[in-house]
Design a protein around this motif. Structure first.
Motif, PDB file in Angstrom:
ATOM      1  N   ASP A 451       0.833  -1.207   0.000  1.00  0.00           N
ATOM      2  CA  ASP A 451       0.000   0.000   0.000  1.00  0.00           C
ATOM      3  C   ASP A 451       0.866   1.255   0.000  1.00  0.00           C
ATOM      4  O   ASP A 451       0.640   2.201  -0.751  1.00  0.00           O
ATOM      5  CB  ASP A 451      -0.895   0.017   1.240  1.00  0.00           C
ATOM      6  N   GLY A 452       1.865   1.253   0.899  1.00  0.00           N
ATOM      7  CA  GLY A 452       2.723   2.425   1.031  1.00  0.00           C
ATOM      8  C   GLY A 452       3.565   2.690  -0.199  1.00  0.00           C
ATOM      9  O   GLY A 452       3.913   3.833  -0.494  1.00  0.00           O
ATOM     10  N   ALA A 453       3.911   1.636  -0.944  1.00  0.00           N
ATOM     11  CA  ALA A 453       4.715   1.818  -2.161  1.00  0.00           C
ATOM     12  C   ALA A 453       3.947   2.618  -3.214  1.00  0.00           C
ATOM     13  O   ALA A 453       4.528   3.418  -3.952  1.00  0.00           O
ATOM     14  CB  ALA A 453       5.134   0.465  -2.723  1.00  0.00           C
ATOM     15  N   ILE A 454       2.620   2.391  -3.283  1.00  0.00           N
ATOM     16  CA  ILE A 454       1.801   3.194  -4.196  1.00  0.00           C
ATOM     17  C   ILE A 454       1.814   4.651  -3.766  1.00  0.00           C
ATOM     18  O   ILE A 454       2.032   5.562  -4.567  1.00  0.00           O
ATOM     19  CB  ILE A 454       0.351   2.655  -4.223  1.00  0.00           C
ATOM     20  N   SER A 455       1.589   4.902  -2.484  1.00  0.00           N
ATOM     21  CA  SER A 455       1.586   6.273  -1.970  1.00  0.00           C
ATOM     22  C   SER A 455       2.952   6.929  -2.141  1.00  0.00           C
ATOM     23  O   SER A 455       3.048   8.127  -2.419  1.00  0.00           O
ATOM     24  CB  SER A 455       1.176   6.272  -0.497  1.00  0.00           C
ATOM     25  N   PHE A 456       4.034   6.143  -1.974  1.00  0.00           N
ATOM     26  CA  PHE A 456       5.382   6.678  -2.173  1.00  0.00           C
ATOM     27  C   PHE A 456       5.528   7.293  -3.549  1.00  0.00           C
ATOM     28  O   PHE A 456       6.055   8.403  -3.706  1.00  0.00           O
ATOM     29  CB  PHE A 456       6.406   5.553  -1.982  1.00  0.00           C
ATOM     30  N   TYR A 457       5.065   6.589  -4.571  1.00  0.00           N
ATOM     31  CA  TYR A 457       5.221   7.083  -5.938  1.00  0.00           C
ATOM     32  C   TYR A 457       4.299   8.268  -6.220  1.00  0.00           C
ATOM     33  O   TYR A 457       4.677   9.223  -6.897  1.00  0.00           O
ATOM     34  CB  TYR A 457       4.943   5.965  -6.938  1.00  0.00           C
ATOM     35  N   VAL A 458       3.086   8.216  -5.662  1.00  0.00           N
ATOM     36  CA  VAL A 458       2.082   9.236  -5.961  1.00  0.00           C
ATOM     37  C   VAL A 458       2.277  10.496  -5.104  1.00  0.00           C
ATOM     38  O   VAL A 458       2.196  11.623  -5.602  1.00  0.00           O
ATOM     39  CB  VAL A 458       0.660   8.668  -5.748  1.00  0.00           C
ATOM     40  N   ASP A 459       2.540  10.312  -3.807  1.00  0.00           N
ATOM     41  CA  ASP A 459       2.500  11.432  -2.863  1.00  0.00           C
ATOM     42  C   ASP A 459       3.865  12.001  -2.490  1.00  0.00           C
ATOM     43  O   ASP A 459       3.966  13.182  -2.179  1.00  0.00           O
ATOM     44  CB  ASP A 459       1.776  11.002  -1.585  1.00  0.00           C
ATOM     45  N   ARG A 460       4.893  11.178  -2.452  1.00  0.00           N
ATOM     46  CA  ARG A 460       6.257  11.633  -2.136  1.00  0.00           C
ATOM     47  C   ARG A 460       6.303  12.464  -0.856  1.00  0.00           C
ATOM     48  O   ARG A 460       6.695  13.625  -0.848  1.00  0.00           O
ATOM     49  CB  ARG A 460       6.823  12.457  -3.291  1.00  0.00           C
ATOM     50  N   TYR A 461       5.921  11.848   0.252  1.00  0.00           N
ATOM     51  CA  TYR A 461       5.884  12.584   1.513  1.00  0.00           C
ATOM     52  C   TYR A 461       7.276  12.872   2.082  1.00  0.00           C
ATOM     53  O   TYR A 461       7.447  13.803   2.847  1.00  0.00           O
ATOM     54  CB  TYR A 461       5.076  11.799   2.551  1.00  0.00           C
ATOM     55  N   VAL A 462       8.271  12.060   1.749  1.00  0.00           N
ATOM     56  CA  VAL A 462       9.606  12.244   2.319  1.00  0.00           C
ATOM     57  C   VAL A 462      10.405  13.210   1.452  1.00  0.00           C
ATOM     58  O   VAL A 462      10.618  12.964   0.267  1.00  0.00           O
ATOM     59  CB  VAL A 462      10.347  10.896   2.437  1.00  0.00           C
ATOM     60  N   SER A 463      10.835  14.309   2.059  1.00  0.00           N
ATOM     61  CA  SER A 463      11.551  15.334   1.299  1.00  0.00           C
ATOM     62  C   SER A 463      13.055  15.301   1.519  1.00  0.00           C
ATOM     63  O   SER A 463      13.814  15.884   0.751  1.00  0.00           O
ATOM     64  CB  SER A 463      11.031  16.728   1.676  1.00  0.00           C
ATOM     65  N   SER A 464      13.524  14.655   2.571  1.00  0.00           N
ATOM     66  CA  SER A 464      14.967  14.557   2.800  1.00  0.00           C
ATOM     67  C   SER A 464      15.278  13.258   3.522  1.00  0.00           C
ATOM     68  O   SER A 464      14.481  12.767   4.311  1.00  0.00           O
ATOM     69  CB  SER A 464      15.486  15.751   3.601  1.00  0.00           C
ATOM     70  N   ARG A 465      16.450  12.729   3.186  1.00  0.00           N
ATOM     71  CA  ARG A 465      16.876  11.460   3.760  1.00  0.00           C
ATOM     72  C   ARG A 465      18.296  11.601   4.304  1.00  0.00           C
ATOM     73  O   ARG A 465      19.012  12.526   3.951  1.00  0.00           O
ATOM     74  CB  ARG A 465      16.827  10.352   2.704  1.00  0.00           C
ATOM     75  N   ILE A 466      18.675  10.646   5.129  1.00  0.00           N
ATOM     76  CA  ILE A 466      20.005  10.663   5.728  1.00  0.00           C
ATOM     77  C   ILE A 466      20.846   9.565   5.103  1.00  0.00           C
ATOM     78  O   ILE A 466      20.422   8.409   5.024  1.00  0.00           O
ATOM     79  CB  ILE A 466      19.920  10.476   7.252  1.00  0.00           C
ATOM     80  N   SER A 467      22.029   9.939   4.650  1.00  0.00           N
ATOM     81  CA  SER A 467      22.931   8.976   4.049  1.00  0.00           C
ATOM     82  C   SER A 467      23.422   8.004   5.112  1.00  0.00           C
ATOM     83  O   SER A 467      23.738   8.389   6.240  1.00  0.00           O
ATOM     84  CB  SER A 467      24.120   9.711   3.419  1.00  0.00           C
ATOM     85  N   ARG A 468      23.502   6.742   4.719  1.00  0.00           N
ATOM     86  CA  ARG A 468      23.951   5.701   5.653  1.00  0.00           C
ATOM     87  C   ARG A 468      25.437   5.838   5.948  1.00  0.00           C
ATOM     88  O   ARG A 468      25.900   5.542   7.054  1.00  0.00           O
ATOM     89  CB  ARG A 468      23.659   4.327   5.053  1.00  0.00           C
ATOM     90  N   TYR A 469      26.218   6.258   4.961  1.00  0.00           N
ATOM     91  CA  TYR A 469      27.658   6.365   5.115  1.00  0.00           C
ATOM     92  C   TYR A 469      28.136   7.733   4.640  1.00  0.00           C
ATOM     93  O   TYR A 469      27.376   8.525   4.075  1.00  0.00           O
ATOM     94  CB  TYR A 469      28.380   5.287   4.284  1.00  0.00           C
ATOM     95  N   THR A 470      29.433   7.972   4.833  1.00  0.00           N
ATOM     96  CA  THR A 470      30.078   9.148   4.259  1.00  0.00           C
ATOM     97  C   THR A 470      30.712   8.723   2.944  1.00  0.00           C
ATOM     98  O   THR A 470      31.624   7.890   2.922  1.00  0.00           O
ATOM     99  CB  THR A 470      31.149   9.700   5.211  1.00  0.00           C
ATOM    100  N   PHE A 471      30.222   9.267   1.836  1.00  0.00           N
ATOM    101  CA  PHE A 471      30.721   8.899   0.516  1.00  0.00           C
ATOM    102  C   PHE A 471      31.855   9.829   0.099  1.00  0.00           C
ATOM    103  O   PHE A 471      31.849  11.020   0.418  1.00  0.00           O
ATOM    104  CB  PHE A 471      29.598   8.979  -0.524  1.00  0.00           C
ATOM    105  N   GLY A 472      32.798   9.284  -0.638  1.00  0.00           N
ATOM    106  CA  GLY A 472      33.903  10.106  -1.117  1.00  0.00           C
ATOM    107  C   GLY A 472      34.741   9.348  -2.123  1.00  0.00           C
ATOM    108  O   GLY A 472      34.402   8.235  -2.552  1.00  0.00           O
ATOM    109  N   VAL A 473      35.870   9.954  -2.527  1.00  0.00           N
ATOM    110  CA  VAL A 473      36.797   9.323  -3.467  1.00  0.00           C
ATOM    111  C   VAL A 473      38.205   9.437  -2.902  1.00  0.00           C
ATOM    112  O   VAL A 473      38.515  10.346  -2.121  1.00  0.00           O
ATOM    113  CB  VAL A 473      36.739   9.978  -4.864  1.00  0.00           C
ATOM    114  N   TYR A 474      39.053   8.496  -3.296  1.00  0.00           N
ATOM    115  CA  TYR A 474      40.458   8.570  -2.930  1.00  0.00           C
ATOM    116  C   TYR A 474      41.184   9.437  -3.954  1.00  0.00           C
ATOM    117  O   TYR A 474      41.116   9.184  -5.159  1.00  0.00           O
ATOM    118  CB  TYR A 474      41.090   7.182  -2.898  1.00  0.00           C
TER     119      TYR A 474
END
Length: 650
Positions: A451-474
């Motif tokens: 049910d929530g997957a349909i609402s995710f695509y239609v409504d997009r309630y989440v506007s910001s997320r937290i990255s699981r890790y710190t991404f970078g390059v060597y």
């Protein structure tokens, strides 16, 4: 009273949700009270507030729930959105609601051909046929795609092996194909013009696939490959654009928003933890609502733990193997486990009451092992111990977030395992004295993800997320003889084609561990003596798993906390610059390209682009992300020369 909103033509199945986007906006409200308007009659899209009664164990709780409307569809034509939730297995608790769950099981013959899928695979006739012909069963195969970060000890020994010659992706593809066929048959059979409707929709369906919080890009790639093998999408960019991913935690938030959240979350922006207790994993996510707008921000890194209802069954099997080791019924352990899983497990409520598993006939008796008339008696305390790791997992995860200073006041439990009265009651009993209100969504908690997957695509309630890790390059830092960090690593100094000396191993952050929705970029240069080496652009992206993020980070410090995540591969029309170094006879030529790596973190999957300048104007091109398993390197995957490319700050 219960109000549940569905889009017109929705398939009501806990594994498959289908939404038809109509030219007109509005949905039907089922079970409405007299005087409560149909959504078609609502002129504005402001939220309605209504009083709901939620039954939780032996208590009746009264909440003010906030139930927003779906966004109106504004597309130029009718479109089909199909959300598929392939669970680890179907928890027996979900039978309480009367919902028909499709088991995640595929049977193959010895030649690797699919013989039965889903409910058909567990029918009595099929089981007899399977045993007679030696068919092989694939189950719990979703767990074979797990990453090994925060992995449960000995999980590889606890999950059933895959049939010989079959991968987890193969099994996923077969069950996705089955679900897709079921959806097609349903639409064509139930609509008056079903066949014509399906022909107009089938080549432009958008799919939403859900997955546990702990899955990363590598697992999403496996899901994408399964979708291609299943015939859902073609293997090209147009096909990939019709596939979206959503974490089970975020889908569950959308389900909770659509089915009602406590007023404290809405009016006072109090934090809420969503606990999606499923068959294989327990996914925990925390959100907070933005003031004055219907948007939510992730306020902690999502968690994923291997303590779903499946592992209660695993614990039961271990205990039974020891308890019945000397009993003549030790050969019936698998049947006893099956009976426990389908009946006793989801009925368990009281540790002070003995539990019974009916597995045989009245002639089956072994008093020494508590077996009388085909019923095995198990102490309630023992059964509670099988549930204990799951209960403690949920409580510990929530308490950790509270200790981190997050403003959390509410806990919403969804998922098939949340149907367990014992699980919910124990969590509630521990957290309520700490000022946390715990409740379980009233409507179809075992359908929360689809049910929530349909609402995710239609409504997009989440506007910001937290990255699981710190991404970078060597990067390879330009050598500075006065820099103490460079002096420490002088033995690693390398001479590059531009005749500059550089120190490798500097970790440059692209995407911090905690940040808002936006894009992140880093300027990079590459040089080589051959122009042909720049037909394809490659850059590695790594991640740092620790918390000591600073402006200067070296790979040889806390080296175990760094790991290669993926390579960014792009075929873009960047013209290498011909450069020269030295004078006279010592003059040498080399080629150099300058570009930016752009990471787009705003969606539920990481995306990348390459940006460069042409005559002062920025150009952008698509980049493919090639994820690397932890035990393999890019060079093993592509069989290329590790010295082919050099990379240093632009």
């Amino acid at each position: 009273m219960s109000r549940y909103r569905r889009t017109p033509g929705a398939i009501d199945n806990d594994r498959v949700k289908v939404a038809f986007s109509e030219e007109r906006s509005g949905c039907l409200v089922e079970g409405r009270d007299p005087g409560w308007p149909l959504l078609e009659e609502v002129q504005s899209h402001e939220a309605h507030v209504a009083k709901f009664t939620t039954i939780f164990s032996d208590f009746t709780l009264y909440w003010t729930f906030f139930m927003p409307l779906h966004r109106a569809y504004t597309g130029p034509r009718r479109k089909l959105l199909l959300a598929l939730d392939v669970g680890t297995t179907f928890p027996a608790q979900e039978q309480i609601s009367g919902a028909s769950k499709i088991p995640t099981i595929v049977l193959y013959n010895r030649q690797g051909e699919v013989k039965a899928v889903g409910a058909e695979a567990i029918s009595e006739d099929t089981l007899v046929e399977a045993e007679k012909r030696g068919w092989l069963k694939a189950e719990w195969f979703k767990l074979h795609l797990r990453n090994n970060i925060n992995e449960r000890p000995n999980i590889a020994e606890e999950i059933p092996p895959l049939p010989k010659g079959k991968s987890a992706v193969d099994a996923l593809a077969d069950i996705l194909r089955y679900l897709f066929t079921c959806s097609s048959d349903y639409i064509q059979d139930t609509d008056v013009n079903g066949r014509e409707l399906w022909l107009t929709l089938k080549d432009d369906i958008h799919f939403v696939l859900s997955h546990p919080n702990g899955w990363e890009g590598l697992q999403q790639d496996s899901l994408r490959e399964a979708a291609v093998l299943a015939g859902l999408i073609p293997r090209d960019h147009s096909g990939y654009s019709r596939l979206s991913f959503v974490t089970e935690g975020e889908a569950s938030l959308h389900f909770a928003v659509q089915n009602g959240l406590p007023s404290g979350v809405i009016e006072r922006q109090e934090g809420v933890v969503i606990v999606d207790a499923g068959g294989g994993t327990i996914d925990i996510s925390a959100y907070q609502r933005h003031p004055q707008k219907e948007r939510y921000s992730e306020i902690s890194v999502p968690q994923c733990h291997f303590h779903g209802s499946t592992f209660v069954t695993v614990n039961a099997r271990k205990w039974l193997s020891k308890f019945l080791a000397k009993s003549p019924y030790r050969t019936d352990i698998e049947n006893i486990v099956k009976c426990f899983d389908s009946t006793t497990k989801h009925r368990f409520k009281d540790e002070n009451v003995p539990q019974f598993v009916k597995f045989g006939s009245n002639r089956d008796n072994d008093p020494k092992c508590n077996i009388v008339r085909g019923r095995l008696e198990i102490p309630g305390q023992t059964v509670s111990e099988w549930f204990a790791p799951s209960v403690l997992c949920i409580i510990d995860a929530i308490l950790q977030q509270k200790k981190a200073g997050l403003s959390i006041s509410h806990v919403v439990m969804v998922g098939g395992f949340a149907c367990s009265e014992w699980l919910c009651e124990r969590v509630k009993r521990c957290l309520t004295p700490l000022g946390l209100s715990v409740f379980r969504a009233e409507t179809h908690v075992n359908k929360a993800v689809s049910d929530g997957a349909i609402s995710f695509y239609v409504d997009r309630y989440v506007s910001s997320r937290i990255s699981r890790y710190t991404f970078g390059v060597y990067l390879h830092d330009l050598y500075d003889p006065t820099n103490p960090e460079h002096i420490k690593r002088i033995r690693t100094k390398i001479l590059y084609p531009d005749h500059e000396e550089r120190i490798p191993g500097l970790f440059s952050v692209i995407l911090p561990k905690v940040d808002e929705l936006t894009e992140f970029r880093l300027a990079v240069s590459q040089s080589h003596q051959s122009k042909a080496h720049f037909e394809d652009i490659f850059s590695t992206v790594s991640c740092y798993l620790g918390d000591n993020v600073s402006s200067t980070m070296w790979k040889d410090v806390e080296g175990k906390l760094y790991r290669d995540l993926c390579w960014i591969k792009a075929n873009v029309p960047i013209r290498p610059q011909r450069c020269a170094k030295g004078r006279g006879k010592n003059r040498q030529y080399f080629f150099r390209v300058d570009y930016d790596i752009v990471l787009l973190f705003g969606l539920t999957e990481l995306k990348a682009q390459i940006a460069w300048k042409e005559k002062g104007v920025e150009k952008r091109g698509p980049a493919n992300i090639v994820y690397m398993p932890n035990d393999r390197t890019f060079f093993q995957l592509f069989a290329c020369d590790a010295n082919k490319y050099s990379q240093f700050p632009g």
